[in-house]
Enzyme design. Structure first.
Site, PDB file in Angstrom:
ATOM      1  N   MET A  30      19.611  56.413  32.381  1.00 46.25           N
ATOM      2  CA  MET A  30      20.765  57.322  32.309  1.00 46.25           C
ATOM      3  C   MET A  30      22.067  56.544  32.492  1.00 46.25           C
ATOM      4  O   MET A  30      23.109  57.132  32.806  1.00 46.25           O
ATOM      5  CB  MET A  30      20.639  58.409  33.377  1.00 46.25           C
ATOM      6  N   GLY A  36      18.370  46.942  39.207  1.00 50.39           N
ATOM      7  CA  GLY A  36      17.054  47.584  39.057  1.00 50.39           C
ATOM      8  C   GLY A  36      16.759  47.832  37.581  1.00 50.39           C
ATOM      9  O   GLY A  36      15.681  47.495  37.075  1.00 50.39           O
ATOM     10  N   HIS A  37      17.737  48.423  36.878  1.00 53.47           N
ATOM     11  CA  HIS A  37      17.572  48.655  35.441  1.00 53.47           C
ATOM     12  C   HIS A  37      17.361  47.326  34.707  1.00 53.47           C
ATOM     13  O   HIS A  37      16.527  47.218  33.811  1.00 53.47           O
ATOM     14  CB  HIS A  37      18.821  49.317  34.851  1.00 53.47           C
ATOM     15  N   GLN A 148       8.948  51.980  39.461  1.00 52.65           N
ATOM     16  CA  GLN A 148       8.130  52.552  40.532  1.00 52.65           C
ATOM     17  C   GLN A 148       8.999  53.343  41.522  1.00 52.65           C
ATOM     18  O   GLN A 148       8.519  54.215  42.223  1.00 52.65           O
ATOM     19  CB  GLN A 148       7.388  51.406  41.235  1.00 52.65           C
ATOM     20  N   ASP A 150      10.892  55.686  40.910  1.00 52.08           N
ATOM     21  CA  ASP A 150      10.681  57.097  40.581  1.00 52.08           C
ATOM     22  C   ASP A 150       9.193  57.297  40.302  1.00 52.08           C
ATOM     23  O   ASP A 150       8.781  57.546  39.164  1.00 52.08           O
ATOM     24  CB  ASP A 150      11.552  57.478  39.378  1.00 52.08           C
ATOM     25  N   SER A 185      20.074  52.309  43.239  1.00 51.84           N
ATOM     26  CA  SER A 185      20.150  53.599  42.558  1.00 51.84           C
ATOM     27  C   SER A 185      21.584  53.821  42.099  1.00 51.84           C
ATOM     28  O   SER A 185      22.531  53.410  42.790  1.00 51.84           O
ATOM     29  CB  SER A 185      19.742  54.721  43.518  1.00 51.84           C
ATOM     30  N   ARG A 187      23.055  56.417  42.256  1.00 52.00           N
ATOM     31  CA  ARG A 187      23.694  57.351  43.197  1.00 52.00           C
ATOM     32  C   ARG A 187      24.175  56.659  44.474  1.00 52.00           C
ATOM     33  O   ARG A 187      24.904  57.274  45.249  1.00 52.00           O
ATOM     34  CB  ARG A 187      22.736  58.487  43.539  1.00 52.00           C
TER      35      ARG A 187
HETATM   36  P1  AMP Z   1      17.734  56.186  35.809  1.00 50.43           P
HETATM   37  O1  AMP Z   1      18.881  55.589  35.087  1.00 50.43           O
HETATM   38  O2  AMP Z   1      18.015  56.480  37.242  1.00 50.43           O
HETATM   39  O3  AMP Z   1      17.109  57.351  35.073  1.00 50.43           O
HETATM   40  O4  AMP Z   1      16.617  55.058  35.849  1.00 50.43           O
HETATM   41  C1  AMP Z   1      16.148  54.470  34.669  1.00 50.43           C
HETATM   42  C2  AMP Z   1      14.912  53.674  34.966  1.00 50.43           C
HETATM   43  O5  AMP Z   1      15.218  52.656  35.920  1.00 50.43           O
HETATM   44  C3  AMP Z   1      13.786  54.523  35.580  1.00 50.43           C
HETATM   45  O6  AMP Z   1      12.545  54.118  35.046  1.00 50.43           O
HETATM   46  C4  AMP Z   1      13.889  54.175  37.042  1.00 50.43           C
HETATM   47  O7  AMP Z   1      12.664  54.331  37.737  1.00 50.43           O
HETATM   48  C5  AMP Z   1      14.309  52.724  36.988  1.00 50.43           C
HETATM   49  N1  AMP Z   1      14.936  52.327  38.250  1.00 50.43           N
HETATM   50  C6  AMP Z   1      15.926  52.978  38.915  1.00 50.43           C
HETATM   51  N2  AMP Z   1      16.201  52.356  40.066  1.00 50.43           N
HETATM   52  C7  AMP Z   1      15.368  51.280  40.146  1.00 50.43           C
HETATM   53  C8  AMP Z   1      15.155  50.245  41.106  1.00 50.43           C
HETATM   54  N3  AMP Z   1      15.855  50.190  42.240  1.00 50.43           N
HETATM   55  N4  AMP Z   1      14.213  49.317  40.850  1.00 50.43           N
HETATM   56  C9  AMP Z   1      13.481  49.373  39.700  1.00 50.43           C
HETATM   57  N5  AMP Z   1      13.638  50.315  38.751  1.00 50.43           N
HETATM   58  C10 AMP Z   1      14.563  51.263  38.977  1.00 50.43           C
END
Ligand code: AMP
Length: 280
Positions: A30, A36-37, A148, A150, A185, A187
């Site tokens: 998103m 992380g991404h 992982q 999520d 995150s 957030r």
């Molecule tokens: P999001 O943008 O929050 O929807 O996350 C996109 C992808 O990145 C999802 O598969 C999440 O699980 C992953 N993700 C988010 N935060 C982390 C993190 N701290 N470590 C690894 N993957 C993450």
């Protein structure tokens, strides 16, 4: 790197890649990208020939009182980060492109979506499975990478892939953390200094549970009580759930089976909702 906004262009680009026998890796996000991404992108690059990152703040996975409108958006910065990370294509459609007027089809997984976040966010996973199924149909990737962090989301998506016969390998990437242990995150940027300090207790509670399991504790009530006690010591934290579940089905576990059980935590830190988990 190319940025694509239309579904049609993304479909024909992916079709063209497939015709050249390129193994396609998709990383759905998103946006508001963090390390992380980018770790997911690195994994995708190891496993695939062409990496596509989708950036789409998906309205159908937000509840009416949730933070869809104020969710952080910075496409220019995200595109720059993707380019530096060696991404081949960014797919960044508008809401109208993904959900044109009159849109009325949804994908709903009805078992694994129910517990944990499903209790307080009743339509959340229906939004996730819908948008991910759409992305899978648009890109038709060979592999798709999810974090992982999520854990329930990955479990739901794996179930959807199996139930709907998608020919896609769903790969789970480990959770990346900040130096203070807080899981990265999008957030986290909402947290004030004090809130951030309180948020650190989430990882500590998970670590404490893991230590107890490593020293022989198997009773989930005891582990949950200890984690709850630690979380409750911070005044900005309100617990949404502390659960120990089977890592695949998300069913509550009575006894810890090491390697199969996972502790999952969701809390409010004042107005910011955070989730985290750890394999026990
Ligand atoms: P999001 O943008 O929050 O929807 O996350 C996109 C992808 O990145 C999802 O598969 C999440 O699980 C992953 N993700 C988010 N935060 C982390 C993190 N701290 N470590 C690894 N993957 C993450």
């Amino acid at each position: 790197m190319q940025v694509i906004a239309s579904v049609f262009d993304m479909q024909s680009t992916a079709e063209n890649l497939r015709s050249k026998d390129q193994l396609i890796g998709l990383v759905p996000t998103m946006g508001a990208l963090h390390e992380g991404h980018l770790s997911l992108v690195r994994l995708a690059k190891e496993r695939a020939d062409t990496v596509i990152v989708s950036i789409f703040v998906n309205p159908t996975q937000f509840g009416p009182n949730e933070d869809f409108a104020k969710y952080p958006r910075d496409l220019a910065r995200d595109v720059e980060l993707c380019e530096k990370a060696g991404v081949d294509y960014v797919f960044a459609p508008t809401v109208e492109e993904m959900y044109p007027k009159g849109y009325s089809t949804f994908v709903s997984e009805e078992l694994i979506s129910r517990p944990l976040c499903g209790i307080t966010r009743p339509n959340h996973f229906r939004g996730v499975t819908t948008v991910v199924a759409k992305l899978f149909n648009i890109v038709r990737p060979d592999i798709a990478i999810f974090g992982q962090k999520d854990a329930q989301q990955v479990a739901v998506i794996k179930k959807m892939v199996n139930d709907l016969h998608f020919c896609i390998d769903v790969v789970t990437a480990p959770t990346l953390r900040e130096a203070d242990g807080v899981a990265m995150s999008s957030r986290n940027r909402y947290l004030s200094g004090n809130e951030r300090e309180d948020a650190q207790v989430i990882y500590r509670a998970l670590q404490r549970a893991k230590e107890m399991v490593d020293s022989g504790v198997r009773n989930t009530d005891r582990l949950i009580a200890e984690a709850t006690h630690l979380l409750s010591s911070r005044r900005r934290i309100r617990i949404i759930y502390v659960s120990i579940v089977d890592r695949c089905t998300m069913d509550a576990a009575r006894e810890v089976l090491p390697g199969k059980a996972m502790m999952a935590i969701a809390v409010w830190v004042d107005e910011v909702r955070l989730i985290d988990n750890m394999l026990l």
